[in-house]
Write a protein that holds these residues in place. Structure first.
Motif, PDB file in Angstrom:
ATOM      1  N   PHE A  73      43.552  34.028  33.441  1.00  0.00           N
ATOM      2  CA  PHE A  73      44.364  35.178  33.810  1.00  0.00           C
ATOM      3  C   PHE A  73      44.055  35.753  35.192  1.00  0.00           C
ATOM      4  CE2 PHE A  73      44.939  36.177  29.044  1.00  0.00           C
ATOM      5  CZ  PHE A  73      46.123  35.448  29.001  1.00  0.00           C
ATOM      6  N   GLY A  74      43.024  35.250  35.855  1.00  0.00           N
ATOM      7  CA  GLY A  74      42.693  35.781  37.167  1.00  0.00           C
ATOM      8  C   GLY A  74      42.415  37.269  37.108  1.00  0.00           C
ATOM      9  N   SER A  75      42.962  38.015  38.062  1.00  0.00           N
ATOM     10  CA  SER A  75      42.713  39.450  38.119  1.00  0.00           C
ATOM     11  C   SER A  75      43.941  40.276  37.721  1.00  0.00           C
ATOM     12  CB  SER A  75      42.270  39.846  39.531  1.00  0.00           C
ATOM     13  OG  SER A  75      43.273  39.504  40.480  1.00  0.00           O
ATOM     14  N   ALA A  76      44.841  39.671  36.953  1.00  0.00           N
ATOM     15  CA  ALA A  76      46.034  40.389  36.475  1.00  0.00           C
ATOM     16  C   ALA A  76      45.612  41.376  35.380  1.00  0.00           C
ATOM     17  CB  ALA A  76      47.074  39.410  35.943  1.00  0.00           C
ATOM     18  N   ILE A  77      45.533  42.661  35.735  1.00  0.00           N
ATOM     19  CA  ILE A  77      44.970  43.667  34.847  1.00  0.00           C
ATOM     20  C   ILE A  77      45.720  43.749  33.520  1.00  0.00           C
ATOM     21  CG2 ILE A  77      44.478  46.128  34.578  1.00  0.00           C
ATOM     22  CD1 ILE A  77      42.651  44.683  36.562  1.00  0.00           C
ATOM     23  N   SER A  78      47.029  43.652  33.546  1.00  0.00           N
ATOM     24  CA  SER A  78      47.798  43.760  32.298  1.00  0.00           C
ATOM     25  C   SER A  78      47.426  42.638  31.330  1.00  0.00           C
ATOM     26  CB  SER A  78      49.301  43.725  32.588  1.00  0.00           C
ATOM     27  OG  SER A  78      49.664  42.514  33.226  1.00  0.00           O
ATOM     28  N   TYR A  79      47.172  41.435  31.859  1.00  0.00           N
ATOM     29  CA  TYR A  79      46.755  40.315  31.013  1.00  0.00           C
ATOM     30  C   TYR A  79      45.345  40.524  30.461  1.00  0.00           C
ATOM     31  CZ  TYR A  79      50.738  37.349  32.367  1.00  0.00           C
ATOM     32  OH  TYR A  79      51.982  36.820  32.545  1.00  0.00           O
ATOM     33  N   LEU A  80      44.476  41.098  31.275  1.00  0.00           N
ATOM     34  CA  LEU A  80      43.104  41.330  30.818  1.00  0.00           C
ATOM     35  C   LEU A  80      43.076  42.343  29.677  1.00  0.00           C
ATOM     36  CD1 LEU A  80      41.147  41.498  34.207  1.00  0.00           C
ATOM     37  CD2 LEU A  80      41.874  39.498  32.895  1.00  0.00           C
ATOM     38  N   LEU A  81      43.867  43.390  29.814  1.00  0.00           N
ATOM     39  CA  LEU A  81      43.926  44.402  28.755  1.00  0.00           C
ATOM     40  C   LEU A  81      44.607  43.854  27.506  1.00  0.00           C
ATOM     41  CD1 LEU A  81      44.804  47.509  30.948  1.00  0.00           C
ATOM     42  CD2 LEU A  81      42.581  46.925  29.962  1.00  0.00           C
TER      43      LEU A  81
END
Length: 362
Positions: free
Chosen positions: A241-249
């Motif tokens: 997911f890299g640094s895509a915040i929405s994906y991390l959450l």
């Protein structure tokens, strides 16, 4: 649970959702809005980088609302098939049954306007944008007009002649560069559309184009550490997911740090397969999307370059590739930056999907 963990570690929340990083962007916007209006501001970036959330956060938390008159037009999901539809994104009548009282004042979504003037605008006896300029001139406060997803105005004409989008953008130039009446911010994820605007000489001379990208990878690692994932889990999540915040959450919603590494791997592989199938579906149904029979071959050329160098250069695209690039950017699988001419996956999960597709074809 998510809220409790991150609030205890000093994270800001906006509308019950973590608002991560963006200090530089907030500073830029605050300074921009304090200046005299002189240029249109285009904010663009990959899908789910939080462009709309950023501007809404600044408006609600960083500006003194007593000093500003702020209006936000979100054209996403609005049916605008013709000029009259467009008028009613600005105008809102109090009572649709009262249509003959021409002296009655109606409420606009932005302003108030006499019904006789509204009637004249609808019948094109008066120019909508001239009337709007007059309304802006009456407002004493600093003014800020925000338009989200302006590309929905493409291919709409006034009297079958004038292009509505062109007329609206001329209006935005009038508000900023010519009269200095109002700031205008335009947000879009459709960068193929934006490229046409970026290469318009008049707009390029009267506008600023600012990229809102995914945050630095260090920000992503810190967030995952604060969510209490271990190093092995963090490396794996960032790989997909890299640094895509929405994906991390979203990952935290689906797989907790206390879950097994096998469960995390299974979840991430499923997400990769979903992204992979989006690509495959488009390539298999190329006729549905008006692509040539060579669409798959052209996409694989782009994929090969992206896997090798992390990017594909727009200047190297042939005519058939351009159609493929347009569609995959529209579907938010690829991302095109009009300022650099660089094409990349919209997020890292699509890079993983592209790697899988290339592996299947090798």
């Amino acid at each position: 649970m998510l809220s409790k963990i991150l609030k205890n570690k000093g994270y800001r929340f906006f509308r019950d959702y973590p608002f991560v990083d963006r200090e530089e962007e907030i500073k830029f916007l605050k300074e921009f809005f304090e200046k005299e209006p002189s240029r249109i501001l285009f904010l663009y970036g990959p899908k789910s980088t939080g462009k709309t959330t950023l501007i809404e956060y600044v408006i609600e938390n960083e500006l003194n609302k007593k000093d500003f008159w702020i209006k936000y037009l979100n054209l996403r999901g609005v049916l605008i098939a013709n000029y009259d539809n467009f008028i009613y994104t600005f105008f809102e009548e109090e009572d649709e049954n009262i249509t003959t009282e021409l002296n009655r004042t109606y409420d606009l979504k932005i302003f108030k306007l006499e019904a006789k003037t509204l009637k004249a605008v609808k019948e094109k006896r008066k120019n909508l944008f001239v009337e709007l300029i007059r309304q802006f001139e009456r407002i004493k406060e600093k003014k800020l007009l925000i338009i989200d997803e302006i590309q929905v105005l493409e291919d709409i004409y006034i009297n079958g002649e004038k292009e509505l989008l062109k007329e609206f953008l001329n209006f935005c130039v009038s508000l900023t560069k010519e009269t200095h009446l109002s700031h205008v911010v335009i947000l879009t994820s459709n960068t193929i559309f934006l490229n046409r605007l970026y290469n318009d000489a008049k707009l390029k001379a009267t506008s600023d184009f600012v990229l809102i990208d995914h945050p630095d990878i260090k920000v992503a690692r810190k967030l995952l550490e604060d969510l209490e994932y271990n190093n092995e889990q963090i490396d794996l999540i960032i790989e997909y997911f890299g640094s895509a915040i929405s994906y991390l959450l979203y990952t935290y919603m689906m797989v907790k740090p206390t879950d097994s590494i096998e469960k995390l791997k299974e979840f991430l592989e499923e997400e990769k397969i979903n992204a992979y199938m989006q690509i495959v579906e488009i390539l298999k149904r190329y006729k549905k999307y008006n692509l040539s029979s060579n669409a798959k071959e052209e996409f694989l050329k782009i994929a090969k370059e992206i896997v090798k160098n992390g990017k594909f250069l727009f200047k190297n695209a042939n005519e058939e590739m351009l159609d493929v690039i347009d569609l995959f950017c529209e579907k938010e699988i690829l991302f095109f930056d009009p300022q650099t001419g660089i094409i990349t996956p919209n997020s890292r999960i699509y890079l993983k999907a592209i790697e899988e597709l290339k592996k299947d074809e090798d």
